[in-house]
Design a protein around this motif. Sequence first.
Motif, PDB file in Angstrom:
ATOM      1  N   GLU A  13       0.833  -1.203   0.000  1.00  0.00           N
ATOM      2  CA  GLU A  13       0.000   0.000   0.000  1.00  0.00           C
ATOM      3  C   GLU A  13       0.869   1.254   0.000  1.00  0.00           C
ATOM      4  O   GLU A  13       0.561   2.232  -0.691  1.00  0.00           O
ATOM      5  CB  GLU A  13      -0.929  -0.020   1.214  1.00  0.00           C
ATOM      6  CG  GLU A  13      -1.938   1.102   1.220  1.00  0.00           C
ATOM      7  CD  GLU A  13      -2.954   0.965   2.337  1.00  0.00           C
ATOM      8  OE1 GLU A  13      -3.643   1.964   2.610  1.00  0.00           O
ATOM      9  OE2 GLU A  13      -3.058  -0.132   2.933  1.00  0.00           O
ATOM     10  N   LEU A  17       2.076   1.768  -3.587  1.00  0.00           N
ATOM     11  CA  LEU A  17       1.029   2.209  -4.505  1.00  0.00           C
ATOM     12  C   LEU A  17       0.577   3.634  -4.212  1.00  0.00           C
ATOM     13  O   LEU A  17       0.125   4.347  -5.119  1.00  0.00           O
ATOM     14  CB  LEU A  17      -0.154   1.242  -4.450  1.00  0.00           C
ATOM     15  CG  LEU A  17       0.122  -0.167  -4.983  1.00  0.00           C
ATOM     16  CD1 LEU A  17      -1.106  -1.059  -4.817  1.00  0.00           C
ATOM     17  CD2 LEU A  17       0.564  -0.130  -6.449  1.00  0.00           C
ATOM     18  N   LEU A  21      -3.669  -2.040 -11.944  1.00  0.00           N
ATOM     19  CA  LEU A  21      -2.438  -2.762 -11.651  1.00  0.00           C
ATOM     20  C   LEU A  21      -2.582  -4.183 -12.158  1.00  0.00           C
ATOM     21  O   LEU A  21      -3.521  -4.887 -11.790  1.00  0.00           O
ATOM     22  CB  LEU A  21      -2.185  -2.769 -10.141  1.00  0.00           C
ATOM     23  CG  LEU A  21      -0.984  -3.564  -9.643  1.00  0.00           C
ATOM     24  CD1 LEU A  21       0.318  -2.934 -10.125  1.00  0.00           C
ATOM     25  CD2 LEU A  21      -1.006  -3.658  -8.117  1.00  0.00           C
ATOM     26  N   ALA A  43      -4.150  -2.887  -3.541  1.00  0.00           N
ATOM     27  CA  ALA A  43      -4.826  -2.209  -4.654  1.00  0.00           C
ATOM     28  C   ALA A  43      -6.307  -2.020  -4.345  1.00  0.00           C
ATOM     29  O   ALA A  43      -6.882  -0.961  -4.624  1.00  0.00           O
ATOM     30  CB  ALA A  43      -4.635  -3.006  -5.940  1.00  0.00           C
ATOM     31  N   CYS A  54      -7.512  -4.318 -10.437  1.00  0.00           N
ATOM     32  CA  CYS A  54      -6.400  -5.267 -10.390  1.00  0.00           C
ATOM     33  C   CYS A  54      -6.661  -6.456 -11.308  1.00  0.00           C
ATOM     34  O   CYS A  54      -7.786  -6.945 -11.409  1.00  0.00           O
ATOM     35  CB  CYS A  54      -6.200  -5.748  -8.946  1.00  0.00           C
ATOM     36  SG  CYS A  54      -4.622  -6.556  -8.675  1.00  0.00           S
TER      37      CYS A  54
END
Length: 377
Positions: free
Chosen positions: A134, A137, A146, A170, A177
């Motif tokens: 996290e 990202l 992603l 994500a 994702c």
Amino acid sequence: MSTELVHFCKRVPANSASPVSGPRLRPRDELMERRIPLASKLSIILTDRCNIRCRHCMPECTPEKSTTLGWADLKTLIESAARVPTMKTLCFTGGEAFMYPELLADCIALTHRLGLESTVISNAFWASSVSNAERMLRRLPGLARLALSTDSFHQEFIGVGKVRHAIVAARRLSIDCAVRICHLDDPDAEIEAVRQQLADVAGLYEIEHQPVQPLGRAELEVEYDRIFSYDTSMASCRSADVHALNPNGSVTACCGGTGDWPANHLLDFGKPAEVGLDEIFKRAQASFALHAVRLWGPAGLFRLARAQAQHEGTDLPDPGIRNICELCKFLVADPARSALLRRALDAPEARSEIALARARDFGEIESLLLLHEGEGA
């Protein structure tokens, strides 16, 4: 017959008749309905460097490679892409794009600021925990999607647990994702194995899959009989809808093998840093080779090249290749066969066939307009 052709013809027959319920060749109408519009997405291969060395890697990425696109060229390219009326998405990949997190963050920030969506493909090496994933990202504000690569090849280096961490992270950040799987000759079982590994995060991602191609490192390190094969005459090429900027600065038809073949081949459209992205897309629009591949796959190119050979009083024997990337390389990367193909594509009959099929199947009339302009000249 040449030694090379004998080698190809000895290879295994197509296995597309076997009872596989999952990733099968789909009906042509379905394939065409799922196509994304040309020039709506561009892959940007930031680097040929990767932290791992997968046996199936087509561009043969390694930790030792170091060719990486510079920020100045990337900035110009992203700004140019945003001016293309049809452009919607930029996909950043590698190599491993997360090996250059600052460069990746700058690219995604600019992409987002200019109103385009961004997606990144990664092996998730950076996701040692959910919190670390996290944290990584969050450095990429504006990232829309992603895509995480995991399969029997990637898992020789990176455990699926890191992929799980990245999926959860994500989700927390509302980033779409996907899990990308490269499979061999038992796609249903190979895909299901990954599903089971990720059963506790089911519903948080979608699956994308593609067969390993016998090019690059896979040509030497993956047993050919294990590679998923099929009748190439049934397969158009959707990858050619999404062109790729390669680490050497050139844009080629796809993010597959075309970036590694000798410069100025039929599916190489040049370097945006030298001629501008607008000119690159004009060249792609004008490429009858590209649109033949999009329509009929490399099998369509082979048909045209063989007809030209026969017209010239020779022959081009069927090499028996059962993978479209391999067949594309066979035709486009070889100088003699490429020259034959160029002559075939110069024929008015071939150009008319491609232009009409492109208008019928894709609703794209640009090739017809090129033919009309040529007649006017």
